[in-house]
Design a protein around this motif. Structure first.
Motif, PDB file in Angstrom:
ATOM      1  N   PHE A  23       2.340   0.007   3.783  1.00 16.55           N
ATOM      2  CA  PHE A  23       2.144  -1.412   3.483  1.00 16.55           C
ATOM      3  C   PHE A  23       0.686  -1.829   3.674  1.00 16.55           C
ATOM      4  CE2 PHE A  23       1.983  -5.873   4.800  1.00 16.55           C
ATOM      5  CZ  PHE A  23       2.570  -6.468   3.697  1.00 16.55           C
ATOM      6  N   LYS A  24       0.020  -1.281   4.674  1.00 15.84           N
ATOM      7  CA  LYS A  24      -1.388  -1.636   4.901  1.00 15.84           C
ATOM      8  C   LYS A  24      -2.250  -1.228   3.708  1.00 15.84           C
ATOM      9  CE  LYS A  24      -1.340  -1.576   9.963  1.00 15.84           C
ATOM     10  NZ  LYS A  24      -1.820  -0.896  11.200  1.00 15.84           N
ATOM     11  N   LEU A  25      -1.961  -0.069   3.126  1.00 13.62           N
ATOM     12  CA  LEU A  25      -2.692   0.352   1.932  1.00 13.62           C
ATOM     13  C   LEU A  25      -2.370  -0.562   0.744  1.00 13.62           C
ATOM     14  CD1 LEU A  25      -2.418   4.263   2.000  1.00 13.62           C
ATOM     15  CD2 LEU A  25      -4.507   2.897   2.160  1.00 13.62           C
ATOM     16  N   GLN A  26      -1.078  -0.915   0.582  1.00 18.53           N
ATOM     17  CA  GLN A  26      -0.681  -1.786  -0.526  1.00 18.53           C
ATOM     18  C   GLN A  26      -1.303  -3.169  -0.386  1.00 18.53           C
ATOM     19  OE1 GLN A  26       3.626  -1.199  -0.089  1.00 18.53           O
ATOM     20  NE2 GLN A  26       3.644  -0.203  -2.088  1.00 18.53           N
ATOM     21  N   LYS A  27      -1.397  -3.668   0.839  1.00 24.39           N
ATOM     22  CA  LYS A  27      -2.014  -4.972   1.061  1.00 24.39           C
ATOM     23  C   LYS A  27      -3.493  -4.941   0.679  1.00 24.39           C
ATOM     24  CE  LYS A  27      -2.565  -6.495   5.318  1.00 24.39           C
ATOM     25  NZ  LYS A  27      -2.272  -7.067   6.654  1.00 24.39           N
ATOM     26  N   ARG A  28      -4.169  -3.846   0.958  1.00 21.61           N
ATOM     27  CA  ARG A  28      -5.585  -3.717   0.581  1.00 21.61           C
ATOM     28  C   ARG A  28      -5.739  -3.648  -0.939  1.00 21.61           C
ATOM     29  NH1 ARG A  28      -7.931   1.241   3.772  1.00 21.61           N
ATOM     30  NH2 ARG A  28      -9.842   0.570   2.713  1.00 21.61           N
ATOM     31  N   ILE A  29      -4.800  -2.978  -1.618  1.00 25.99           N
ATOM     32  CA  ILE A  29      -4.833  -2.929  -3.088  1.00 25.99           C
ATOM     33  C   ILE A  29      -4.657  -4.333  -3.651  1.00 25.99           C
ATOM     34  CG2 ILE A  29      -3.598  -2.118  -5.146  1.00 25.99           C
ATOM     35  CD1 ILE A  29      -2.888   0.417  -3.564  1.00 25.99           C
ATOM     36  N   TYR A  30      -3.705  -5.081  -3.097  1.00 26.52           N
ATOM     37  CA  TYR A  30      -3.444  -6.449  -3.546  1.00 26.52           C
ATOM     38  C   TYR A  30      -4.684  -7.323  -3.385  1.00 26.52           C
ATOM     39  CZ  TYR A  30      -1.313 -11.122  -3.588  1.00 26.52           C
ATOM     40  OH  TYR A  30      -1.021 -12.436  -3.856  1.00 26.52           O
ATOM     41  N   GLN A  31      -5.334  -7.242  -2.227  1.00 26.38           N
ATOM     42  CA  GLN A  31      -6.519  -8.061  -1.961  1.00 26.38           C
ATOM     43  C   GLN A  31      -7.689  -7.670  -2.858  1.00 26.38           C
ATOM     44  OE1 GLN A  31      -6.872  -7.283   2.233  1.00 26.38           O
ATOM     45  NE2 GLN A  31      -5.468  -8.930   2.827  1.00 26.38           N
ATOM     46  N   ALA A  32      -7.865  -6.364  -3.094  1.00 30.43           N
ATOM     47  CA  ALA A  32      -8.940  -5.910  -3.983  1.00 30.43           C
ATOM     48  C   ALA A  32      -8.686  -6.347  -5.417  1.00 30.43           C
ATOM     49  CB  ALA A  32      -9.071  -4.385  -3.906  1.00 30.43           C
ATOM     50  N   SER A  33      -7.427  -6.318  -5.836  1.00 28.38           N
ATOM     51  CA  SER A  33      -7.073  -6.770  -7.189  1.00 28.38           C
ATOM     52  C   SER A  33      -7.310  -8.266  -7.348  1.00 28.38           C
ATOM     53  CB  SER A  33      -5.618  -6.424  -7.478  1.00 28.38           C
ATOM     54  OG  SER A  33      -5.248  -6.837  -8.782  1.00 28.38           O
ATOM     55  N   LEU A 133       4.657   2.503  -6.320  1.00 23.74           N
ATOM     56  CA  LEU A 133       4.127   2.053  -5.023  1.00 23.74           C
ATOM     57  C   LEU A 133       2.629   1.787  -5.099  1.00 23.74           C
ATOM     58  CD1 LEU A 133       6.012   4.474  -2.594  1.00 23.74           C
ATOM     59  CD2 LEU A 133       6.462   2.044  -2.945  1.00 23.74           C
ATOM     60  N   ALA A 134       1.933   2.540  -5.956  1.00 23.59           N
ATOM     61  CA  ALA A 134       0.486   2.360  -6.102  1.00 23.59           C
ATOM     62  C   ALA A 134       0.143   1.232  -7.074  1.00 23.59           C
ATOM     63  CB  ALA A 134      -0.151   3.664  -6.569  1.00 23.59           C
ATOM     64  N   LEU A 135       0.929   1.075  -8.154  1.00 21.33           N
ATOM     65  CA  LEU A 135       0.590   0.111  -9.210  1.00 21.33           C
ATOM     66  C   LEU A 135       1.082  -1.306  -8.917  1.00 21.33           C
ATOM     67  CD1 LEU A 135       1.352   2.207 -12.415  1.00 21.33           C
ATOM     68  CD2 LEU A 135      -0.884   1.387 -11.677  1.00 21.33           C
ATOM     69  N   GLU A 136       2.224  -1.430  -8.245  1.00 23.93           N
ATOM     70  CA  GLU A 136       2.843  -2.747  -8.083  1.00 23.93           C
ATOM     71  C   GLU A 136       1.959  -3.757  -7.352  1.00 23.93           C
ATOM     72  OE1 GLU A 136       7.405  -3.789  -7.648  1.00 23.93           O
ATOM     73  OE2 GLU A 136       6.565  -3.205  -5.715  1.00 23.93           O
ATOM     74  N   PRO A 137       1.296  -3.412  -6.232  1.00 23.13           N
ATOM     75  CA  PRO A 137       0.446  -4.408  -5.561  1.00 23.13           C
ATOM     76  C   PRO A 137      -0.687  -4.914  -6.457  1.00 23.13           C
ATOM     77  CG  PRO A 137       0.838  -2.531  -4.132  1.00 23.13           C
ATOM     78  CD  PRO A 137       1.345  -2.153  -5.476  1.00 23.13           C
ATOM     79  N   ARG A 478       2.550 -16.744  -4.104  1.00 24.42           N
ATOM     80  CA  ARG A 478       2.909 -15.843  -3.008  1.00 24.42           C
ATOM     81  C   ARG A 478       3.347 -14.472  -3.513  1.00 24.42           C
ATOM     82  NH1 ARG A 478       1.642 -17.253   2.315  1.00 24.42           N
ATOM     83  NH2 ARG A 478       1.995 -19.467   2.625  1.00 24.42           N
ATOM     84  N   SER A 479       3.101 -13.465  -2.681  1.00 29.10           N
ATOM     85  CA  SER A 479       3.588 -12.110  -2.919  1.00 29.10           C
ATOM     86  C   SER A 479       3.820 -11.449  -1.565  1.00 29.10           C
ATOM     87  CB  SER A 479       2.589 -11.296  -3.733  1.00 29.10           C
ATOM     88  OG  SER A 479       2.964  -9.930  -3.764  1.00 29.10           O
ATOM     89  N   PRO A 480       4.843 -10.601  -1.439  1.00 35.23           N
ATOM     90  CA  PRO A 480       5.049  -9.902  -0.162  1.00 35.23           C
ATOM     91  C   PRO A 480       3.862  -9.061   0.264  1.00 35.23           C
ATOM     92  CG  PRO A 480       6.986  -9.690  -1.561  1.00 35.23           C
ATOM     93  CD  PRO A 480       5.923 -10.319  -2.404  1.00 35.23           C
ATOM     94  N   TYR A 481       2.960  -8.732  -0.675  1.00 37.17           N
ATOM     95  CA  TYR A 481       1.789  -7.912  -0.337  1.00 37.17           C
ATOM     96  C   TYR A 481       0.616  -8.751   0.187  1.00 37.17           C
ATOM     97  CZ  TYR A 481       4.338  -4.423  -3.018  1.00 37.17           C
ATOM     98  OH  TYR A 481       5.297  -3.559  -3.478  1.00 37.17           O
ATOM     99  N   ASP A 482       0.790 -10.083   0.257  1.00 44.30           N
ATOM    100  CA  ASP A 482      -0.332 -10.905   0.736  1.00 44.30           C
ATOM    101  C   ASP A 482      -0.497 -10.846   2.254  1.00 44.30           C
ATOM    102  OD1 ASP A 482       1.717 -12.515   1.714  1.00 44.30           O
ATOM    103  OD2 ASP A 482       1.469 -14.077   0.207  1.00 44.30           O
ATOM    104  N   GLY A 483       0.480 -10.259   2.959  1.00 42.93           N
ATOM    105  CA  GLY A 483       0.343 -10.064   4.400  1.00 42.93           C
ATOM    106  C   GLY A 483       0.753 -11.245   5.249  1.00 42.93           C
ATOM    107  N   ASP A 484       1.276 -12.318   4.649  1.00 44.13           N
ATOM    108  CA  ASP A 484       1.717 -13.486   5.427  1.00 44.13           C
ATOM    109  C   ASP A 484       3.116 -13.199   5.979  1.00 44.13           C
ATOM    110  OD1 ASP A 484       2.346 -15.920   6.519  1.00 44.13           O
ATOM    111  OD2 ASP A 484       1.641 -17.103   4.822  1.00 44.13           O
ATOM    112  N   TRP A 485       3.171 -12.543   7.136  1.00 43.36           N
ATOM    113  CA  TRP A 485       4.448 -12.113   7.682  1.00 43.36           C
ATOM    114  C   TRP A 485       5.294 -13.277   8.175  1.00 43.36           C
ATOM    115  CZ3 TRP A 485       4.614 -13.648  12.706  1.00 43.36           C
ATOM    116  CH2 TRP A 485       3.419 -13.746  13.403  1.00 43.36           C
ATOM    117  N   VAL A 486       4.676 -14.426   8.494  1.00 44.09           N
ATOM    118  CA  VAL A 486       5.460 -15.594   8.922  1.00 44.09           C
ATOM    119  C   VAL A 486       6.269 -16.131   7.744  1.00 44.09           C
ATOM    120  CG1 VAL A 486       5.344 -17.962   9.784  1.00 44.09           C
ATOM    121  CG2 VAL A 486       3.860 -16.221  10.763  1.00 44.09           C
TER     122      VAL A 486
END
Length: 569
Positions: A23-33, A133-137, A478-486
């Motif tokens: 998930f940490k890698l996917q979150k970084r992909i999301y933020q870079a995108s 797993l690599a493309l979705e974020p 919003r997206s689950p990859y944005d890291g907002d766990w709350v």
């Protein structure tokens, strides 16, 4: 670490640790995108595809989690042993080859037509999941806000709720369906739109062009994405991405003057769930223009609208014999309140009409037909066997429609189901009277007649028992990859960066501290507290847990220690 990997047994793998690392890698992909940093996105995607954690998660999903995990491809392999799963993890790598898919025909709900599925082999399914797993974020950061189908954290209820929010005023609607969407997508256009790394591009091209084995015949595939493939829903969403922006740019906001004051008409609203979509606007000419424009836009992808499932209607008034429309099993329309009903909105203003979402007539008929088939197939079976078969179907159907105005429909379905069960009982005992049959198969309690066994261990669940609860739509950005766990822990009751206990408690408490009543924030320090302290007899159970801010936890602990034990009890 490589030596440690080989010593793992499948059932001893630390899955939570692996999920969190992925998930940490996917979150970084999301933020870079989101930032538009394509170079970093591609670099991180290569890390995911070479990650042992991602490979293990991919194999676990296709061999243990997915609903169709025991469906065989052309190689005939249905399931894997734990040792075979570990061997598949070692062999998992994106190449440029793909085996043909196995064609399976399944019936379409409510029709006599059949849908063709292309089932890849287990190895291809695992590889497709790894690529997903690599493309979705990356694409979650790009997808349009009103796209809801086959996306994490979004559902049918979100799409229906979005339409409900757009019909506060009467509007015309283009209710459309894309004909053979998965089977007709142009490969060249899709790959250009995907714009990914050469390795992923070549592999996806191989999957798209892999032949289909129908029985003993092999058919080439020149277009479309195989339904049944793990990555196909994502590819379909990528192909249809841009539809909402195209409509907004083609029919922008218009300004006009009435009695010297400027008014504006906003652009049409397009809400899409997979290949089904609705366009809403108060002007009929704009809706007709949208139908022509969308057809032209789809032609570039090799797609077209399905004439039999595409119509123009109005949400309140009769237009060409149509009022409202059906979408994802719901009937969506507005109802005239009349002059003397006095229905008001939240501000106290009297309403001339009210928008409602109900189960569609077709959905009700299909559900009753399914229940009737089960009842007819269990004429000679014991009552408990029939109840055990019906209850999951009744509860699942009611759970899907409980966010709508469904109470009246639930009561009607219960009444019709009661009639079918009466007929079932009469067939079993043709020589017995109604009183004897009722006494044998029905009991009376506070809810009236219930279809149950004498010992009440098996009771038929009623649709009307399902409480109506309005659905809260997902926030558009919003997206689950944005890291907002709350936010996602409160909404879904799970998140890779949360323990299971904290996620469940967040959802139960609706994201609020039980002591101060304030909403939790991502930067807050949150702790699990025993409602009744352990030194006063409190148990280690979810019922006795609550989430508190750290400072609220300290205050409560001080109060618990100062209060007498007898007083706390």
């Amino acid at each position: 670490m490589s030596e440690l990997k080989t010593t793992y047994k499948w059932n001893k793998i630390p899955w939570r640790k692996l999920e969190r690392k992925l998930f940490k890698l996917q979150k970084r992909i999301y933020q870079a995108s989101q930032r538009g940093n394509v170079k970093k996105v591609h670099r991180l995607q290569r890390l995911v595809m070479n990650s042992w954690s991602a490979k293990c998660v991919a194999v676990r999903r296709i061999s243990q989690d997915n609903q169709g995990k025991k469906t065989a491809g052309v190689d005939g392999i249905k399931c894997l042993s734990p040792e075979a799963r570990l061997n598949l993890v070692k062999a998992l790598k994106l190449g440029h080859k793909s085996t043909p898919t196995r064609r399976v025909w399944i019936p379409k709900p409510g029709t006599e037509e059949k849908r063709a599925l292309g089932i890849p082999t287990i190895h291809d399914r695992a590889t497709q999941t790894l690529a997903k797993l690599a493309l979705e974020p990356e694409w979650e950061a790009k997808f349009e806000p009103h796209s809801y189908g086959f996306r994490p954290g979004r559902s049918c209820h979100d799409a229906v709720k979005a339409i409900f929010g757009e019909i506060r005023k009467p509007k015309y609607a283009l209710d459309a369906d894309i004909s053979k969407c998965f089977d007709s997508i142009n490969h060249k256009v899709l790959l250009e739109k995907l714009n990914t790394t050469p390795t992923i591009r070549k592999q996806i091209k191989a999957w798209l062009e892999s032949a289909v084995m129908d029985g003993k015949q092999l058919f080439p595939t020149q277009e479309g994405t195989p339904q049944g493939g793990c990555i196909s829903p994502l590819l379909a969403n990528v192909a249809l991405h841009g539809m909402e922006t195209f409509i907004e740019n083609t029919f922008p906001t218009k300004y006009y003057r009435i009695n010297g004051s400027a008014r504006k008409t906003p652009p049409p609203t397009l809400i899409r769930y997979a290949d089904d979509f609705v366009i809403l606007h108060p002007d009929i000419e704009v809706i007709k223009g949208c139908q022509i424009a969308i057809n032209q836009w789809l032609n570039n992808l090799g797609l077209r609208l399905k004439p039999s499932k595409t119509k123009i209607t109005h949400t309140l008034e009769n237009y060409q014999g149509n009022v409202g429309f059906d979408f994802l099993g719901y009937n969506i329309r507005q109802y005239d309140c009349g002059k003397n009903r006095g229905i008001k909105d939240t501000r106290g203003n009297k309403l001339d009409f009210i928008p409602l979402t109900k189960p569609s007539d077709e959905a009700v008929k299909r559900h009753l037909r399914r229940l009737g088939e089960i009842i007819d197939a269990h004429v000679s079976a014991p009552q408990q066997a029939l109840i055990a078969k019906l209850n999951p179907i009744i509860m699942g159907w009611a759970r899907y429609f409980f966010p709508g105005a469904s109470k009246e429909t639930f009561t009607k379905v219960d009444h019709l189901l009661h009639k079918k069960l009466r007929s079932w009982a009469n067939k079993r005992h043709p020589n017995k009277n109604l009183h004897w049959i009722s006494k044998k198969y029905w009991l009376i309690d506070t809810e009236g007649w219930i279809f149950a066994t004498k010992d009440k261990k098996f009771q038929l669940w009623k649709h009307a028992k399902m409480p109506i609860k309005r659905h809260t739509i997902v926030q558009s950005n919003r997206s689950p990859y944005d890291g907002d766990w709350v936010y996602w822990g409160t909404r879904m009751g799970k998140h890779p960066e949360l323990t299971t206990a904290k996620a469940k408690l967040l959802k139960r408490q609706n994201g609020k501290c039980n002591r101060c009543g304030l909403n939790f924030k991502q930067e807050d320090l949150i702790e699990i507290d025993h409602i009744i302290p352990r030194h006063k007899g409190g148990k280690d159970r979810y019922e006795n847990y609550q989430l508190l801010h750290r400072h609220c936890h300290h205050e409560k602990t001080a109060e618990d220690n100062s209060a007498p034990i007898a007083e706390a009890k």
